[in-house]
Motif scaffolding. Structure first.
Motif, PDB file in Angstrom:
ATOM      1  N   ALA A  26       3.212  15.223 -47.259  1.00 53.84           N
ATOM      2  CA  ALA A  26       4.356  14.458 -46.758  1.00 53.84           C
ATOM      3  C   ALA A  26       5.533  15.378 -46.433  1.00 53.84           C
ATOM      4  O   ALA A  26       6.213  15.202 -45.405  1.00 53.84           O
ATOM      5  CB  ALA A  26       4.763  13.411 -47.787  1.00 53.84           C
ATOM      6  N   LEU A  27       5.782  16.350 -47.309  1.00 49.83           N
ATOM      7  CA  LEU A  27       6.868  17.304 -47.036  1.00 49.83           C
ATOM      8  C   LEU A  27       6.600  18.107 -45.770  1.00 49.83           C
ATOM      9  O   LEU A  27       7.529  18.392 -44.990  1.00 49.83           O
ATOM     10  CB  LEU A  27       7.036  18.248 -48.231  1.00 49.83           C
ATOM     11  CG  LEU A  27       7.675  17.643 -49.481  1.00 49.83           C
ATOM     12  CD1 LEU A  27       7.643  18.649 -50.625  1.00 49.83           C
ATOM     13  CD2 LEU A  27       9.110  17.204 -49.201  1.00 49.83           C
ATOM     14  N   LEU A  30       7.527  16.030 -42.899  1.00 52.44           N
ATOM     15  CA  LEU A  30       8.982  15.890 -42.758  1.00 52.44           C
ATOM     16  C   LEU A  30       9.621  17.156 -42.200  1.00 52.44           C
ATOM     17  O   LEU A  30      10.584  17.093 -41.419  1.00 52.44           O
ATOM     18  CB  LEU A  30       9.598  15.542 -44.110  1.00 52.44           C
ATOM     19  CG  LEU A  30       9.287  14.146 -44.647  1.00 52.44           C
ATOM     20  CD1 LEU A  30       9.794  14.001 -46.085  1.00 52.44           C
ATOM     21  CD2 LEU A  30       9.916  13.082 -43.751  1.00 52.44           C
ATOM     22  N   GLN A  36       8.180  11.581 -39.025  1.00 53.11           N
ATOM     23  CA  GLN A  36       9.126  11.407 -40.122  1.00 53.11           C
ATOM     24  C   GLN A  36       8.847  10.140 -40.943  1.00 53.11           C
ATOM     25  O   GLN A  36       8.891  10.165 -42.175  1.00 53.11           O
ATOM     26  CB  GLN A  36      10.547  11.350 -39.570  1.00 53.11           C
ATOM     27  CG  GLN A  36      10.969  12.618 -38.843  1.00 53.11           C
ATOM     28  CD  GLN A  36      11.077  13.813 -39.781  1.00 53.11           C
ATOM     29  OE1 GLN A  36      11.863  13.803 -40.712  1.00 53.11           O
ATOM     30  NE2 GLN A  36      10.253  14.820 -39.539  1.00 53.11           N
ATOM     31  N   LYS A  37       8.573   9.059 -40.262  1.00 49.11           N
ATOM     32  CA  LYS A  37       8.346   7.801 -40.978  1.00 49.11           C
ATOM     33  C   LYS A  37       7.102   7.886 -41.853  1.00 49.11           C
ATOM     34  O   LYS A  37       7.102   7.427 -43.008  1.00 49.11           O
ATOM     35  CB  LYS A  37       8.209   6.653 -39.977  1.00 49.11           C
ATOM     36  CG  LYS A  37       8.159   5.275 -40.612  1.00 49.11           C
ATOM     37  CD  LYS A  37       8.177   4.174 -39.565  1.00 49.11           C
ATOM     38  CE  LYS A  37       8.152   2.806 -40.225  1.00 49.11           C
ATOM     39  NZ  LYS A  37       8.188   1.703 -39.212  1.00 49.11           N
ATOM     40  N   THR A  38       6.031   8.492 -41.328  1.00 52.07           N
ATOM     41  CA  THR A  38       4.811   8.662 -42.118  1.00 52.07           C
ATOM     42  C   THR A  38       5.067   9.557 -43.320  1.00 52.07           C
ATOM     43  O   THR A  38       4.625   9.268 -44.437  1.00 52.07           O
ATOM     44  CB  THR A  38       3.683   9.254 -41.249  1.00 52.07           C
ATOM     45  OG1 THR A  38       3.429   8.389 -40.147  1.00 52.07           O
ATOM     46  CG2 THR A  38       2.412   9.435 -42.061  1.00 52.07           C
ATOM     47  N   GLY A  39       5.810  10.645 -43.103  1.00 49.56           N
ATOM     48  CA  GLY A  39       6.129  11.556 -44.198  1.00 49.56           C
ATOM     49  C   GLY A  39       6.932  10.872 -45.285  1.00 49.56           C
ATOM     50  O   GLY A  39       6.651  11.033 -46.482  1.00 49.56           O
ATOM     51  N   LYS A  40       7.917  10.102 -44.902  1.00 48.69           N
ATOM     52  CA  LYS A  40       8.735   9.383 -45.881  1.00 48.69           C
ATOM     53  C   LYS A  40       7.897   8.369 -46.659  1.00 48.69           C
ATOM     54  O   LYS A  40       8.043   8.219 -47.876  1.00 48.69           O
ATOM     55  CB  LYS A  40       9.900   8.677 -45.176  1.00 48.69           C
ATOM     56  CG  LYS A  40      10.950   9.615 -44.605  1.00 48.69           C
ATOM     57  CD  LYS A  40      12.016   8.842 -43.847  1.00 48.69           C
ATOM     58  CE  LYS A  40      13.046   9.773 -43.228  1.00 48.69           C
ATOM     59  NZ  LYS A  40      14.071   9.037 -42.443  1.00 48.69           N
ATOM     60  N   SER A  41       7.016   7.688 -45.948  1.00 51.86           N
ATOM     61  CA  SER A  41       6.185   6.680 -46.609  1.00 51.86           C
ATOM     62  C   SER A  41       5.243   7.321 -47.622  1.00 51.86           C
ATOM     63  O   SER A  41       5.110   6.848 -48.765  1.00 51.86           O
ATOM     64  CB  SER A  41       5.374   5.905 -45.563  1.00 51.86           C
ATOM     65  OG  SER A  41       6.229   5.215 -44.674  1.00 51.86           O
ATOM     66  N   LEU A  43       5.546  10.267 -49.116  1.00 50.35           N
ATOM     67  CA  LEU A  43       6.299  10.830 -50.219  1.00 50.35           C
ATOM     68  C   LEU A  43       6.766   9.737 -51.175  1.00 50.35           C
ATOM     69  O   LEU A  43       6.737   9.911 -52.405  1.00 50.35           O
ATOM     70  CB  LEU A  43       7.503  11.615 -49.684  1.00 50.35           C
ATOM     71  CG  LEU A  43       8.303  12.414 -50.721  1.00 50.35           C
ATOM     72  CD1 LEU A  43       7.409  13.420 -51.430  1.00 50.35           C
ATOM     73  CD2 LEU A  43       9.477  13.115 -50.057  1.00 50.35           C
ATOM     74  N   THR A  44       7.165   8.616 -50.642  1.00 51.90           N
ATOM     75  CA  THR A  44       7.583   7.491 -51.485  1.00 51.90           C
ATOM     76  C   THR A  44       6.427   6.992 -52.338  1.00 51.90           C
ATOM     77  O   THR A  44       6.586   6.757 -53.548  1.00 51.90           O
ATOM     78  CB  THR A  44       8.119   6.347 -50.613  1.00 51.90           C
ATOM     79  OG1 THR A  44       9.242   6.812 -49.866  1.00 51.90           O
ATOM     80  CG2 THR A  44       8.534   5.166 -51.470  1.00 51.90           C
TER      81      THR A  44
END
Length: 276
Positions: A26-27, A30, A36-41, A43-44
């Motif tokens: 995920a990082l 990002l 970005q949206k996939t990475g944030k999801s 990582l969350t």
């Protein structure tokens, strides 16, 4: 080769390595991509799972199904009055440093298993303790380390036998079968491992009497801060639940057969002598 492949694959599928891989992926998304949206999801998800898997109610709810039948110690079980001549203690995590106290060489669940085996020996002083487990990368085997601990706690050396070739539970069942056949015996291992272990012995027509050790899933009262603050201890409970799930899945699909261990004509007395 199959054994090593199984261990490496299982290692990467455990919660901590798997969630860390997801977090680093995920990082990377990002930092180096437009996703970005996939990475944030991702990582969350990784952070949320790392948190909730370390909370006692979640972790022990996951672990309880593998332990629920084995919450009671041996004396409280229905067949606890049966006479036995052998107590089989399955191997687990260990290392070997001759400068340490013997018990310090038993890691994670192993010390609890050996302690329960020794306790049961003192309740059945005419029995013999059988320890199982190979050497791995160490100088001596898990079985020999366990026997050293038992002897340091007062068990006579001639009351211990070590089976030092098995690498996993299936091979442990195979070697114990060669040694004692169909005689009844106490089977000591972690409560969450006991159902899977018992199946291996029963598949060989053996007569194990389950004696759970190291119950982990807590059903007794705890302080709120013990239950709801994330803890590495409870994350380990979640890992153990997942490990047993993977082990049971592998047990159900793996072809059955005779494990390739020591030859039939090898004398187990040599293992016994090494433990003295």
């Amino acid at each position: 080769m199959l054994f090593l492949l199984k261990k490496y694959v299982a290692g990467f599928l455990m919660p901590l390595p798997l969630l860390l891989l997801i977090a680093f992926f995920a990082l990377a998304l990002l930092w180096f991509t437009r996703w970005q949206k996939t990475g944030k999801s991702l990582l969350t998800v990784a952070l949320v799972l790392l948190t909730i898997l370390g909370i006692q109610p979640v972790a022990d709810t996951l672990l309880m199904p593998s332990e629920k039948e084995y919450q009671a110690r041996y004396e409280l079980r229905e067949n606890s009055q049966q006479d036995v001549n052998y107590i089989v203690v399955l191997g687990g995590g260990f290392t070997y440093n001759p400068e340490w106290a013997p018990s310090s060489n038993l890691l994670n669940n192993s010390l609890f298993r050996v302690a329960e085996g020794v306790r049961l020996y003192y309740r059945n002083p005419n029995s013999t303790l059988i320890f199982t487990g190979g050497a791995g990368v160490n100088q001596i085997s898990s079985a020999e380390v366990a026997a050293q601990v038992a002897q340091s706690l007062g068990v006579p050396a001639d009351k211990t036998i070590t089976l030092s070739t098995p690498k996993d539970t299936e091979e442990e069942a195979y070697e114990v079968d060669k040694l004692i056949g169909k005689k009844p015996f106490l089977l000591v291992t972690s409560a969450n491992h006991l159902a899977r272990a018992e199946r291996f012995f029963l598949a060989r027509g053996m007569n194990p009497i389950v004696a759970p050790a190291n119950q982990l899933a807590i059903t007794s009262p705890l302080h709120p801060w013990e239950k709801y603050f994330p803890s590495a201890t409870y994350f380990q409970h979640s890992e153990r639940a997942w490990y047993e799930f993977l082990g049971s899945m592998w047990q159900s699909i793996k072809p059955t057969g005779q494990p390739a261990t020591i030859p039939e004509n090898e004398d187990h007395q040599s293992d016994k002598e090494k433990s003295q």
